[in-house]
Design an enzyme around this catalytic site. Structure first.
Site, PDB file in Angstrom:
ATOM      1  N   ALA A  27      71.822  -2.099  64.314  1.00 47.01           N
ATOM      2  CA  ALA A  27      72.252  -2.903  63.169  1.00 47.01           C
ATOM      3  C   ALA A  27      71.161  -3.823  62.611  1.00 47.01           C
ATOM      4  O   ALA A  27      71.457  -4.858  62.030  1.00 47.01           O
ATOM      5  CB  ALA A  27      73.492  -3.728  63.535  1.00 47.01           C
ATOM      6  N   GLU A  45      67.026  -0.747  59.040  1.00 41.01           N
ATOM      7  CA  GLU A  45      67.846   0.299  58.424  1.00 41.01           C
ATOM      8  C   GLU A  45      67.765   0.346  56.905  1.00 41.01           C
ATOM      9  O   GLU A  45      68.010   1.387  56.306  1.00 41.01           O
ATOM     10  CB  GLU A  45      69.318   0.068  58.773  1.00 41.01           C
ATOM     11  CG  GLU A  45      69.631   0.093  60.234  1.00 41.01           C
ATOM     12  CD  GLU A  45      71.058  -0.386  60.475  1.00 41.01           C
ATOM     13  OE1 GLU A  45      71.933   0.468  60.604  1.00 41.01           O
ATOM     14  OE2 GLU A  45      71.271  -1.609  60.503  1.00 41.01           O
ATOM     15  N   CYS A  89      56.910  13.842  62.811  1.00 39.74           N
ATOM     16  CA  CYS A  89      57.088  12.467  63.272  1.00 39.74           C
ATOM     17  C   CYS A  89      58.355  11.969  62.611  1.00 39.74           C
ATOM     18  O   CYS A  89      58.554  12.198  61.418  1.00 39.74           O
ATOM     19  CB  CYS A  89      55.893  11.608  62.868  1.00 39.74           C
ATOM     20  SG  CYS A  89      56.220   9.852  63.080  1.00 39.74           S
ATOM     21  N   GLY A 129      50.109  35.794  70.707  1.00 41.71           N
ATOM     22  CA  GLY A 129      50.352  34.361  70.492  1.00 41.71           C
ATOM     23  C   GLY A 129      51.683  33.901  71.063  1.00 41.71           C
ATOM     24  O   GLY A 129      51.933  32.709  71.209  1.00 41.71           O
ATOM     25  N   ASN A 130      52.561  34.858  71.353  1.00 44.20           N
ATOM     26  CA  ASN A 130      53.906  34.556  71.881  1.00 44.20           C
ATOM     27  C   ASN A 130      54.732  33.710  70.918  1.00 44.20           C
ATOM     28  O   ASN A 130      55.674  33.035  71.316  1.00 44.20           O
ATOM     29  CB  ASN A 130      53.804  33.846  73.243  1.00 44.20           C
ATOM     30  CG  ASN A 130      55.087  33.975  74.048  1.00 44.20           C
ATOM     31  OD1 ASN A 130      55.734  35.011  74.003  1.00 44.20           O
ATOM     32  ND2 ASN A 130      55.479  32.937  74.746  1.00 44.20           N
ATOM     33  N   SER A 157      56.506  34.885  68.458  1.00 42.14           N
ATOM     34  CA  SER A 157      57.718  35.591  68.052  1.00 42.14           C
ATOM     35  C   SER A 157      58.559  35.889  69.292  1.00 42.14           C
ATOM     36  O   SER A 157      59.754  35.622  69.336  1.00 42.14           O
ATOM     37  CB  SER A 157      57.330  36.885  67.347  1.00 42.14           C
ATOM     38  OG  SER A 157      58.482  37.626  67.054  1.00 42.14           O
ATOM     39  N   GLY A 196      65.620   6.553  68.343  1.00 41.96           N
ATOM     40  CA  GLY A 196      67.057   6.457  68.597  1.00 41.96           C
ATOM     41  C   GLY A 196      67.882   6.627  67.335  1.00 41.96           C
ATOM     42  O   GLY A 196      68.744   7.482  67.243  1.00 41.96           O
TER      43      GLY A 196
END
Length: 1345
Positions: free
Chosen positions: A1094, A1276, A152, A270-271, A273, A812
Site C-alpha cells: 500500500a 504504486e 526486468c 542449442g536445445n 526447441s 512482490g
C-alpha cells in the site's frame, strides 16, 4: 548410479577453473550444475525456458575454422552440460566480487540505480559483460540488442541502459545536459516554476567516479582448451544418464554412422526447441546426438549463385554472415538476405540467437518460425547428407508440411542450406506481427517474393508463404500460380486478396485464437508488399525509355506510410528532482540519490535470495499437485505409484494437517472438491526436485465434474455468483441531474487481468529444529507475520516457536502478501510430518497457474454532460473477476469504488462495485489495488464525452478537475493544489500544445500510420483503509564499538526500504550510514508486523526507526553535553560504562483511517499522491503495432527521501502499468484453463518497449506534516500513469476511424494489443475477411472480463 555403462569424462572450465565431471547426466542443465554442484548461485532460475535472461552466462569457445575465440551469452537453463565439452563458462561470480574487485559493468549498473530487487541483475551484467568482451566500445544499438533477451520487472529498464551507455562510443545524449542547457530540459514557457529555481538537479549518479574499463584485465581463455582446439579429439564421447544417453561424435563420418544406428535420435545443438518441449511436455528421447564438435556443419561458402551456410551455425552467426554479404553485394542480389536480416533482428533475444542453430530452426518447422517463410519463397535448398551419400531437397511447402516424400529420411542429417542470390527485377519482403516488437513469437509472419518481367509490371513469378496460420509454414501456391502473367495493379490486388483468403483459411476454433486478426494480417501484409513493389516500379516509369503504356498506379503520399515498419530507437531522457538544501550537513543522507544498499551485491550475484541458501542436511524438495478441472468433486486420489518411485519420501494431503486447513473459505489443500484449475490438492516430498516432479506425474486423481463452471464476469452476473455484498457510494441527486443535461452517453469498458511476474517465483525453505516444535522459515514474502500466523494455525503450534526470516524478495507487487503463506504452511506440514527440512520452489508455469493476479474488470458507465464538456452526472458500475475465493476481493472492490472519481469534481455521482465468484484461481493484491482498472473506466468516460462534444479530451479533463480545497465523494477534505501543479507542469514540460498541432498535421498526411497524444491526471490515495494497518515497530541496537544494527517491520522487495531506513537512522543519530547495518526482517526481532504494501512501508517504518533513534539519542544527551567534542565511539563507551541501555524499540501508532460504508463517508486515506503523465505513440493501422515516442511524467513526491529510488519506483510502476494496458494478455480456455504460463506467451515490457524519450520530474518540495520528513510513498501510484500510453493509442485509433468515417465510439478494451488496434482501425481489409458465426464453433480462448 548402479548398472549404468561407463561414461566419458566431461571437461570444461568455469570462471577459469577446470571442471571434470565423471558422471555427467545429459538431462542436467548448466544452470542446475552451477547452482547445485558448484554452489554458484549468482546465476538465477526464473523461467526455465530461456525467455527471461535471469540465468545468462558467457560461454567462450575457440572457433575450429577461424581459430578465433568467440564469446557469446547464453541462457544456462537450456544448455545441457554435456554440450559444453571444451568450452569455458564465465558466470557473474567470475566477472567480479565485492570481496576481491568489482568489474566496471557491476559497479556502473549498481551506481546508476539499475538494480531494484536485484534478481535479474546478474543476467543483465552478463549480457553487458559479454558485449564488452566482443566490443569494448559498443554502439548504443548493440547495447539494446545485447539486453533484448533480459527481462526486468522493477526498474523500467532506463537506468540499466544508462549504465550501459557509459561504455558506448558515440552518445546521442545531449552535450549541454550537465550545464543545464539541454533543450529537453526547457518547456514551452521558461517562466514555469521549475526553471526559476536553480536547485533542480538532473544527475542521479556521478559518471566521473566510475573506474575505467580495462580489457587487458579480463579472464584469459584457458590455454588447455586452446591446445584442445588445435588438436581436436576425434573420438566419440558418450555420457550415460539415468534416462538419456548423450553421444557426441568427433567427425562427420561417425555422426552419419550413428544416425544409421539410431535413426530416431534427434540432433541437439542449442536445445532451444527440444529443451522447452522436454520441460513442458515431458518429452524424453533415450538417445541424443550432439554434432557440436563437427566443423563441417559450420562451414560457410559463397559462389556466384548464392550463399551456403552450415546447418550448425547459430542464428547470431547467420545474422553476421548475411550482414557481411549485404554490405558487399549489389542490392538486387541480396533481397532474400535483407528480408532474413530483418527478421533475425527481432527473433527471440540475443542469448537464444547465440544458441539456436539454423538447421534446428528449419527442421523444427515451428508454425511461428520467422525464417522458414522467407527461405521457402527465396527458393532455398537443403543439402542433406547420410552414410549413403548426399542429396538436395528444396525447402518447399511439401518439406515444411512434413510430407514423407519431401522430408529427410531417418538416417539423413541436414549439412547446410543454400540461399540463392535474388535476381534483377525481383523483390523479396518479410513481414511479422507479434504481441510486441521484439523477443515475441509472431502471431502471423510472411515471406513474399515477386519477379516482374524486365521493364514491365507483369508478374513472371510470385511466391508467398505464411507462418502462424497452421501447424507449419503454409505456402499460397495456387493463388500465386493464378496471378502469374497479371499486371501489378489494384485489380490484381483485389483478386489476390480474395484468392489468399480462400487458400490460407483458418478455422474459427484454431489454436492460438485471434482468428479474425490473423485473417486480416494475411491481406494487410499483402497490401504492404503491393505498395513496396509499386515504389520500386516508380523509377522505371519515370525513365524516358519507358513504353507509353507503362503508367503505374501512383502511391499517393498519404499511402506511403503503409510501407515503413515502426523502428526501435535507444531511449533518451531527463530525470529532474530537487537538490538538497546547501546548508544540509554533508553526512546527512536524506534527500540524496543514495545507491540501493544491496546494489553492488546484486551486481556480483552475492546477494542471497531464498533459494540461494545452501542445501541443508537431509533436506527434501517439494512439488505440488494441482487440479486439472475447474469445478469438480474429487472421487479418489491414488498415491501408490508415486510412493514407489525412488527418492520419494512422502505425499502430503489435507489429512496430514494437524491444525486448521486454511480458512472456511480458502483451503490450503483441497478436500472433496476443487473450485478451479490450479487448486493445490497434495504435495510430494522427495530427495531431489527431479524426483519430486516425476512423482507428481504418477499421482492419479479421479474427478466428477460439477456444474456450473463459471469463468467470465458475464457468466457470474448471469448466475448471480458474487463473493461479497455490493459496495456503493453516492452524492448529489443523480436521477434529477440526468434530466437536466444536454447529452447522455453510455458505454462499456473491459480491462484484462495481469500476472505479477515477479522475477523470483514463490519459494520457501522450512527447517524444523530438534526441540520444542521450533521452526525456522526462510520465505520470499511481503508479510512474514502472516506466514507465521498461518503456519501456527496449520500446525497448531504457538507463534513464538515459529520464526520467519526475510532477507530480500525478488519482486512482490502484491503477489507475495497473502499467497506466500499458503506455500509456507504446506511446506511446514511436510517438514513436521517427515522431520526433514523442506524446500519448495515454484516453477514459473506453476506460479502463474496457481497464484492469481490482478482482478479483471468489466465496467458500465452512464454520463450526463453539457455541450461545453462540463459533466453533471456520472453513474459507474464495476464488476471484478475475483476467482473462486474471497482473498482480497472485498477490499479491492472497496478501494476501487473509493478511488473511481480520480481527479474530477462531479456534483452528482453513483459508484457501485461487485466482486464476482468464478471458477478461476483467486485473484489477489496487485500494485495499485483496483485503482488502475477502475480509473480506466472514469477516464474512458471523459474521452467519450470529449468525442461527443467535439472537444479535445485534455480540455474536458481540465474543465472537470478539482480546482479548490474540497471534499471527495466520501467526504474527506483535501487540497488539489499539487494536482493542478503537476498537470500544468506536465503540459508545459511536454510542450503539449505545439505537439498536439504536430500530431494533427502528421495524421492529415498519413493514412496508414496515425499518431496519438494523451495527458492523464492522477489523484492516488495511499495506505490501507484501517488505522491498525498503519502501525509499525523498529528495534535499534548500538554496539560498544559504535556500530548500529537497525531492524524494522518492512521487507526489502527491491523498493529500497532498507536504504531509506538507514538514511532516516543516519539523520536522527547524526552519524554516517557506514556505521549502520540491516541484517534481515524477522518475526523474532520485530513482532506483529503489517504487510509491506500500500505504498506506505517507508512512511510508517521510517517513523518507527525515527522514534527508536530519538529515544537512544535522548539517553545519550547528558553524555554528549558533558563531552561535546568527543567522538561517537567515545560517547557509546561512556554510555556503556554508565549503564545506559543502548537498545531501543521504536513504535509508530499509525495514521488514523476509517470508512463507514453505511453512511458512505470517512477518512480512509492518510494522504494523496498527485501526478500527471503525457504520452505520444504512433500506430500502424495495417498491423496494429505501435511505438512509444515520448512520455513525460510529473510526480508530486513532496520531499523525496531518496530521489534515485523514488524516480526508480515511478519509472518501474509506469512501465509495469504500460504493460497492463498494452501487451500483457492472459488467455483462458472456455474450460477455465490458463494458457499464458510463462514469458513465451505472456509478454511483459522489454527494453525495446521503453518510450524513445522518457522524462520524469519530481515536483519541487512542499511540506506535508503527516509523513516522515514530508516525504510521500510512491510505490504504486505510477502504475496508472501507464494508461497515458493506452489513451494515446485510442487517440490514434479514433483519428483513423474519423478519417475512415466510422463511428468514433468503440468499446474500450484493455490491453490495447495489436489485435485490438488493428481490428478497431476498420478498413477494406477488415471488411473483406470471412467471419464465423460464434454459434458454429468453440473458440480457443475466451475473454474473462
Amino acid at each position: 548410479m548402479l548398472g549404468l555403462p561407463q561414461s566419458d569424462e566431461l571437461v570444461f572450465f568455469v570462471n577459469g577453473r577446470k571442471v571434470i565431471e565423471r558422471n555427467a547426466d545429459p538431462e542436467v542443465t548448466l544452470l542446475t550444475f552451477l547452482r547445485k554442484n558448484l554452489g554458484l548461485t549468482g546465476t538465477k532460475y526464473a523461467c526455465g525456458r530461456g525467455s527471461c535472461g535471469a540465468c545468462t552466462v558467457m560461454v567462450s569457445k575457440c572457433d575450429p575454422v577461424s581459430k578465433k575465440i568467440r564469446h557469446f551469452s547464453i541462457t544456462a537453463c537450456l544448455v545441457p552440460i554435456c554440450s559444453l565439452y571444451g568450452a569455458a563458462v564465465t558466470t557473474v561470480e567470475g566477472v567480479g566480487s565485492i570481496k576481491t574487485k568489482l568489474h566496471p559493468v557491476q559497479e556502473r549498473i549498481a551506481k546508476s540505480h539499475g538494480t531494484q530487487c536485484g534478481f535479474c541483475t546478474p543476467g543483465m551484467v552478463m549480457s553487458m559483460y559479454t558485449l564488452l568482451r566482443n566490443h569494448p566500445q559498443p554502439s548504443e544499438e548493440q547495447l539494446m540488442e545485447a539486453l533484448g533477451g533480459n527481462l526486468c520487472r522493477c526498474t523500467g529498464y532506463r537506468p540499466i541502459l544508462e549504465s550501459g551507455k557509459t561504455f558506448c562510443m558515440e552518445s546521442n545524449g545531449c552535450q549541454q545536459k550537465g550545464a543545464g542547457g539541454c533543450c529537453l530540459a526547457q518547456g514551452e514557457e521558461d517562466s514555469s516554476s521549475l526553471c526559476r529555481s536553480t536547485d533542480i538537479s538532473t544527475e542521479l549518479f556521478a559518471k566521473d567516479e566510475f573506474q575505467p574499463l580495462d580489457p587487458t584485465q579480463e579472464l584469459i581463455f584457458p590455454p588447455e582448451l586452446l591446445r584442445l582446439a588445435e588438436n581436436p579429439e576425434e573420438r566419440t564421447l558418450t555420457f550415460h544418464g539415468e534416462r538419456v544417453t548423450w553421444i557426441s561424435p568427433g567427425t562427420l563420418k561417425d555422426l552419419l554412422e550413428l544416425k544409421v544406428k539410431h535413426p530416431e535420435a534427434p540432433l541437439v545443438l542449442g536445445n532451444t526447441s527440444l529443451g522447452p518441449a522436454m520441460k513442458s511436455q515431458g518429452h524424453v528421447h533415450p538417445i541424443l546426438l550432439s554434432p557440436v564438435r563437427i566443423s563441417e556443419l559450420s562451414m560457410v561458402s559463397t559462389t556466384s549463385e548464392g550463399l551456403t551456410i552450415g546447418a550448425g551455425c547459430s542464428l547470431a552467426q547467420v545474422k553476421d554472415i548475411l550482414a557481411e554479404r549485404v554490405s558487399e553485394l549489389p542490392e538486387e542480389k541480396t533481397q532474400t538476405y535483407r528480408a532474413l536480416l530483418k527478421h533475425l533482428k527481432s527473433l527471440a533475444g540475443q542469448q537464444i540467437r547465440n544458441m539456436a542453430s539454423l538447421g534446428g530452426h528449419i527442421i523444427s518447422r515451428h508454425c511461428y518460425s520467422d525464417l522458414n517463410p522467407i527461405l521457402a519463397v527465396g527458393n532455398a535448398t537443403l543439402n542433406l547428407i547420410s552414410a549413403g551419400g548426399a542429396r538436395q531437397v528444396p525447402l518447399s511447402e511439401h518439406f515444411l508440411a512434413g510430407l514423407a516424400s519431401a522430408d529427410l529420411r531417418p538416417e539423413e542429417v541436414l549439412e547446410s542450406v543454400h540461399i540463392p542470390h535474388s535476381q534483377k527485377g525481383e523483390l523479396v519482403s518479410a513481414f511479422r506481427q507479434a504481441q510486441c516488437q521484439h523477443n515475441a513469437w509472431a502471431h502471423v509472419n510472411a515471406g513474399m517474393r515477386v519477379l516482374l518481367k524486365e521493364g514491365t509490371d507483369t508478374i513472371e513469378d510470385l511466391s508467398i508463404a505464411f507462418g502462424g496460420l497452421g501447424a507449419a509454414t503454409v505456402s499460397a501456391r495456387q493463388s500465386c500460380q493464378q496471378l502469374r502473367g497479371r499486371r501489378w495493379n489494384e485489380l490484381m490486388l483485389d483478386e489476390a486478396c480474395r484468392l489468399l483468403l480462400d487458400e490460407v483459411s483458418l478455422p474459427g476454433s484454431a489454436p492460438g485464437g485471434r482468428v479474425e486478426f490473423k485473417r486480416t494480417l494475411v491481406v494487410s501484409f499483402l497490401f504492404k508488399f503491393y505498395l513496396q513493389v509499386l515504389q520500386t516500379l516508380k523509377p522505371l516509369a519515370e525513365r524516358p525509355s519507358a513504353p507509353d503504356g507503362l503508367r503505374y498506379p501512383d502511391v499517393s503520399d498519404p499511402f506511403l506510410s503503409g510501407l515503413e515498419d515502426l523502428s526501435v530507437t535507444v531511449p533518451q531522457g531527463v530525470q529532474r528532482y530537487q537538490s538538497v538544501d546547501s546548508r544540509q550537513p554533508l553526512q546527512d543522507p536524506v534527500g540524496r540519490p543514495i545507491m540501493h544498499l544491496s546494489g553492488l551485491k546484486h551486481a556480483t550475484g552475492e546477494a542471497m535470495f531464498c533459494d540461494d541458501i545452501p542445501r541443508v542436511e537431509k533436506e527434501l524438495f517439494m512439488a505440488l499437485v494441482t487440479s486439472t478441472r475447474a469445478h469438480a468433486k474429487i472421487i479418489s486420489i491414488d498415491l501408490s505409484k508415486a510412493l514407489e518411485l525412488p527418492g520419494v519420501v512422502d505425499v502430503i494431503t489435507a489429512e496430514d494437517i494437524p491444525g486448521t486447513n486454511g480458512t472456511e473459505d480458502e483451503k490450503l489443500l483441497a478436500v472433496d472438491e476443487v473450485l478451479c484449475v490450479g487448486q493445490i490438492i497434495c504435495a510430494v516430498a522427495a530427495e531431489t526436485d527431479v524426483q519430486a516432479k516425476r512423482a507428481i506425474e504418477e499421482i492419479k486423481i479421479t474427478y466428477e465434474d460439477l456444474e456450473p463452471v463459471i469463468v467470465t464476469i458475464e457468466d457470474a452476473i448471469k448466475h448471480n455468483s458474487f463473493l461479497c455484498p455490493e459496495k456503493k457510494l453516492e452524492q448529489g441527486n443523480i436521477e434529477e441531474a440526468f434530466e437536466k443535461v444536454d447529452q447522455i452517453v453510455e458505454g462499456e469498458v473491459h480491462v484484462g487481468g495481469q500476472e505479477h511476474f515477479y522475477m523470483e517465483t514463490q519459494r520457501v525453505l522450512v527447517i524444523p529444529k530438534t526441540e520444542d516444535n521450533e521452526l525456522d522459515i526462510y520465505v520470499s514474502t511481503q508479510d512474514p507475520a502472516h506466514v507465521q500466523k498461518t503456519v501456527s494455525s496449520t500446525l497448531n503450534i504457538p507463534s513464538n516457536r515459529i520464526t520467519c526470516h526475510v532477507k530480500r524478495v525478488g519482486g512482490g507487487f502484491g503477489g507475495k502478501v497473502g499467497k506466500s503463506a499458503v506455500f509456507g504452511a504446506i511446506a511446514a506440514v511436510g517438514a513436521i510430518k517427515t522431520g526433514h527440512p523442506v524446500r519448495l520452489v515454484l516453477d514459473r508455469e506453476d506460479d502463474m497457474l496457481i497464484t492469481g493476479g490482478r482482478h479483471p474488470l468489466f465496467g458500465k458507465y452512464k454520463v450526463g454532460f453539457m455541450n461545453n464538456g462540463r459533466i453533471k452526472a456520472l453513474d459507474i458500475e464495476c464488476f471484478i473477476n475475483g476467482g473462486c475465493t474471497l482473498d482480497d476481493s472485498e477490499q479491492v472492490t472497496e478501494f476501487l469504488v473509493l478511488k473511481l472519481e480520480n481527479a474530477y469534481k462531479i456534483r452528482n455521482l453513483r459508484f457501485r462495485g461487485r466482486a464476482c465468484m468464478t471458477n478461476l484461481p483467486s485473484n489477489t493484491a496487485f500494485r495499485g489495488y483496483g485503482f488502475p482498472q477502475g480509473t480506466l473506466v472514469t477516464e474512458s468516460c471523459i474521452t467519450a464525452v470529449a468525442a461527443k462534444c467535439g472537444l479535445l479530451p485534455e480540455k474536458v479533463r481540465e474543465k472537470n478537475m478539482y480546482k479548490t480545497v474540497d471534499k471527495t465523494i466520501y467526504k474527506q477534505a483535501f487540497s488539489p493544489e499539487n494536482l493542478i501543479r503537476c498537470w500544468d507542469e506536465c503540459l508545459d514540460k511536454s510542450s503539449f500544445g505545439s505537439r498536439r498541432k504536430q500530431v494533427e498535421a502528421f495524421n492529415k498526411k498519413n493514412y496508414w500510420k496515425k499518431k496519438g497524444l494523451a495527458i492523464i491526471p492522477m489523484k492516488f490515495s495511499v495506505g490501507f483503509g484501517a488505522t491498525s494497518y498503519h502501525q509499525a515497530a523498529a528495534l535499534v541496537h548500538i554496539y560498544t564499538d559504535g556500530s548500529v544494527l537497525v531492524t524494522h517491520g518492512g521487507n526489502e522487495l527491491g523498493q529500497g526500504i532498507h536504504t531509506k531506513m538507514l538514511q532516516v537512522a543516519s539523520r536522527e543519530l547524526k552519524i554516517p550510514m557506514s556505521y549502520m547495518h540491516i541484517c534481515e526482517t524477522s518475526t523474532a526481532t520485530v513482532p506483529n508486523t503489517i504487510a509491506t504494501a500500500a505504498s506506505i512501508g517507508s512512511d510508517v517504518n521510517g517513523r518507527a526507526v525515527q522514534n527508536a533513534c530519538q529515544i537512544l539519542l535522548k539517553r545519550l544527551e547528558p553524555i554528549i553535553k558533558k563531552n561535546p567534542e568527543g567522538s561517537w565511539e567515545n560517547w557509546i563507551e561512556a554510555a556503556f560504562e554508565q549503564r545506559i541501555s543502548l537498545s531501543a524499540t521504536g513504535y509508530f501508532r499509525g495514521y488514523k483511517a476509517f470508512m463507514d460504508w453505511e453512511k458512505g463517508e470517512g477518512d480512509p486515506f492518510p494522504y494523496y499522491v498527485y501526478g500527471a503523465a503525457c504520452s505520444e505513440v504512433e500506430i500502424d493501422c495495417l498491423t496494429g503495432a505501435h511505438k512509444k515516442i515520448r512520455t513525460d511524467i510529473v510526480m508530486d513526491a513532496c520531499c523525496s527521501l531518496n530521489p534515485a529510488i523514488d524516480i526508480g519506483q515511478v519509472e518501474g510502476a509506469f512501465i509495469q502499468g504500460m504493460g497492463l494496458y498494452t501487451t500483457e494478455e492472459l488467455k483462458y480456455s472456455p474450460e477455465g484453463v490458463l494458457y499464458s504460463r510463462g514469458p513465451d506467451d505472456y509478454k511483459i515490457p522489454t527494453i525495446t518497449d521503453v518510450p524513445e524519450e522518457f522524462n520524469v520530474s519530481l515536483l519541487p518540495a512542499s511540506q506535508t506534516p503527516v509523513n516522515i520528513y514530508s516525504s510521500k510513498g510512491l510505490g504504486e501510484s505510477g502504475m496508472f500513469l501507464g494508461s497515458s500510453v493506452f489513451f494515446a493509442i485510442t487517440d490514434a485509433v479514433a483519428a483513423a476511424r474519423r478519417e475512415r468515417d466510422i463511428a468514433e465510439d468503440f468499446t474500450v478494451e484493455s490491453p490495447a494489443t495489436p489485435e485490438w488496434v488493428r481490428m478497431a482501425c476498420a478498413d477494406r481489409f477488415t471488411e473483406m475477411i470471412p467471419r464465423d458465426d460464434p454459434k458454429t464453433f468453440r473458440p480457443w480462448s475466451i475473454p474473462i472480463a
